[in-house]
Write a protein that holds these residues in place. Structure first.
Motif, PDB file in Angstrom:
ATOM      1  N   SER A 327      37.978  43.569  37.672  1.00 19.03           N
ATOM      2  CA  SER A 327      37.733  44.561  38.724  1.00 19.03           C
ATOM      3  C   SER A 327      38.291  45.916  38.312  1.00 19.03           C
ATOM      4  O   SER A 327      38.860  46.067  37.228  1.00 19.03           O
ATOM      5  CB  SER A 327      38.372  44.110  40.046  1.00 19.03           C
ATOM      6  OG  SER A 327      39.775  44.015  39.910  1.00 19.03           O
ATOM      7  N   CYS A 328      38.147  46.890  39.175  1.00 21.27           N
ATOM      8  CA  CYS A 328      38.644  48.239  38.887  1.00 21.27           C
ATOM      9  C   CYS A 328      40.166  48.296  38.961  1.00 21.27           C
ATOM     10  O   CYS A 328      40.786  47.580  39.756  1.00 21.27           O
ATOM     11  CB  CYS A 328      38.039  49.244  39.868  1.00 21.27           C
ATOM     12  SG  CYS A 328      36.313  49.641  39.529  1.00 21.27           S
ATOM     13  N   TYR A 337      34.288  50.003  44.066  1.00 20.79           N
ATOM     14  CA  TYR A 337      33.918  48.697  43.495  1.00 20.79           C
ATOM     15  C   TYR A 337      33.686  47.659  44.593  1.00 20.79           C
ATOM     16  O   TYR A 337      32.653  46.973  44.616  1.00 20.79           O
ATOM     17  CB  TYR A 337      35.034  48.264  42.556  1.00 20.79           C
ATOM     18  CG  TYR A 337      34.928  46.876  41.986  1.00 20.79           C
ATOM     19  CD1 TYR A 337      34.109  46.605  40.903  1.00 20.79           C
ATOM     20  CD2 TYR A 337      35.694  45.833  42.518  1.00 20.79           C
ATOM     21  CE1 TYR A 337      34.036  45.327  40.365  1.00 20.79           C
ATOM     22  CE2 TYR A 337      35.629  44.558  41.988  1.00 20.79           C
ATOM     23  CZ  TYR A 337      34.796  44.306  40.911  1.00 20.79           C
ATOM     24  OH  TYR A 337      34.736  43.042  40.377  1.00 20.79           O
ATOM     25  N   ALA A 370      32.573  48.134  36.452  1.00 19.86           N
ATOM     26  CA  ALA A 370      33.962  48.460  36.797  1.00 19.86           C
ATOM     27  C   ALA A 370      34.598  49.446  35.818  1.00 19.86           C
ATOM     28  O   ALA A 370      35.238  50.420  36.249  1.00 19.86           O
ATOM     29  CB  ALA A 370      34.787  47.174  36.892  1.00 19.86           C
TER      30      ALA A 370
END
Length: 391
Positions: A327-328, A337, A370
């Protein structure tokens, strides 16, 4: 635990350089650091260091998954007994015991295959065993139908570990969620065993005298499956929240998933920005379709809150979207996101009737984007700071 520590210290020289079991050093190291905090954890210098390492984090995630897993086991038994019409006569132990025995082999296969590949990779590279599969190994069986054949599960796990993790360098280097890659592999390779026919959701054979042999004609579609077929979902909102509906093993109970979410947020392991944004994005897009009132499209007319509790939306938002590796990392990026995951998931559900569950594709798609989101956020921050310096 003190006796175990002393025993490990006693045999450790055998696994160190020059020891007779030096070839298996990575195996010993992986087992030791799973049980105890590594001795080389730093607590000095210019940064604040925590005694918790990644294995401890993974262990906490597994604990957070336990409510959903345990309820999923019970629901597997519940669906079998209800389908056979014998639930009223069954005890809790019988219902849960059947579900436990139905799910346990899938967990064992997932861990044996996945960790086996991890051990081999660690030995070849001469590195310690990486801990990432501790979570993926239990996630994979939880996001699949209970009737998935064990050999298919083994092939999917092997594919995911090799091509979504090891090929990128191992834990912390992968760009795609390993568990979702396993599910995607099965979905595109064996779609009939993932969504086709309602019989994939109900365990239909007795196990050690528990459960019932249900006829092959007994089928049960998930709420999203019914919506995709142009029908209104039979399940009530309360059943969907509690979890007494057909579905993947660990994805049915919103309450159990919420308990896991509280654990992850309370321990600071999961990002509340990402998790919350997924629900906001999904709710807003679902509300948009509700307001448009697209005639004849049952998915578009499904109440927005039902979209959030049906299928794997909650499970994906809590346990998949918040994966710190894929993920970010930036704070603003986490909002973007998460929002896009929720929005894309509902868009897929509504606009693609051939694929009723959009959460898997939404998360995998945003896994790819991401790094770009983080790059844009960082670049914008740098640009703003440069402008302030020029004034």
């Amino acid at each position: 635990m003190k006796a175990l520590r002393q025993y490990l210290n006693k045999i450790k020289p055998n696994f160190e350089e020059g020891g007779k079991l030096h070839a298996f050093r990575s195996v010993f190291d992986g087992f030791e650091t799973f049980l105890y905090v590594p001795h080389d954890t730093s607590k000095s210098g210019t940064h604040i260091h925590d005694a918790i390492d990644s294995k401890r984090i993974m262990s906490m995630v597994v604990i957070a998954l336990m409510p959903a897993l345990l309820f999923g086991m019970y629901n597997v038994g519940y669906q079998n007994y209800v389908a056979a019409g014998t639930f009223a006569e069954a005890s809790f132990i019988e219902v849960f015991g059947f579900g436990f025995l139905a799910v346990l082999p899938k967990i064992l296969v997932s861990y044996i295959v996945g960790l086996g590949i991890e051990f081999i990779a660690a030995q070849i590279k001469g590195e310690e065993i990486q801990e990432g599969f501790l979570v993926s190994g239990i996630l994979i069986p939880m996001i699949l139908p209970v009737n998935i054949p064990l050999w298919m599960l083994a092939v999917a796990v092997a594919f995911a570990v090799v091509f979504a993790k090891e090929i990128f360098g191992g834990t912390g280097m992968n760009i795609l969620n390993v568990a979702l890659v396993a599910r995607a592999f099965l979905f595109f390779s064996y779609p009939a065993k993932m969504t086709g026919g309602g019989d994939v959701w109900i365990a239909n054979e007795t196990i050690f005298g528990l459960g019932n042999n249900t006829p092959d004609v007994v089928t049960q579609a998930t709420p999203l499956g019914q919506i995709a077929q142009g029908q209104m979902a039979d399940a009530s909102l309360m059943d969907s929240i509690i979890g007494f509906i057909p579905g993947s093993v660990g994805e049915t109970s919103v309450i159990a998933i919420a308990i896991g979410a509280i654990i992850l947020l309370w321990t600071g392991i999961a990002s509340w920005r990402t998790m919350g944004s997924v629900f906001v994005g999904g709710a807003l897009i679902a509300l948009l379709f509700n307001s448009l009132g697209i005639e004849g499209n049952v998915a578009a007319n499904t109440p927005w809150y039902s979209h959030l509790v049906f299928g794997g939306f909650c499970f994906g938002a809590v346990f998949m979207a918040t994966d710190p590796v894929t993920s970010c990392r930036t704070l603003k990026g986490q909002y973007i996101y998460g929002f896009l995951i929720g929005a894309v998931a509902i868009l897929v559900r509504v606009l693609n009737p051939g694929y009723p569950e959009g959460m898997m594709l939404a998360i995998l798609l945003m896994n790819v984007f991401a790094p770009l989101i983080d790059h844009c956020v960082v670049s914008r921050n740098i640009s703003k700071r440069l402008k302030r310096m020029e004034k």
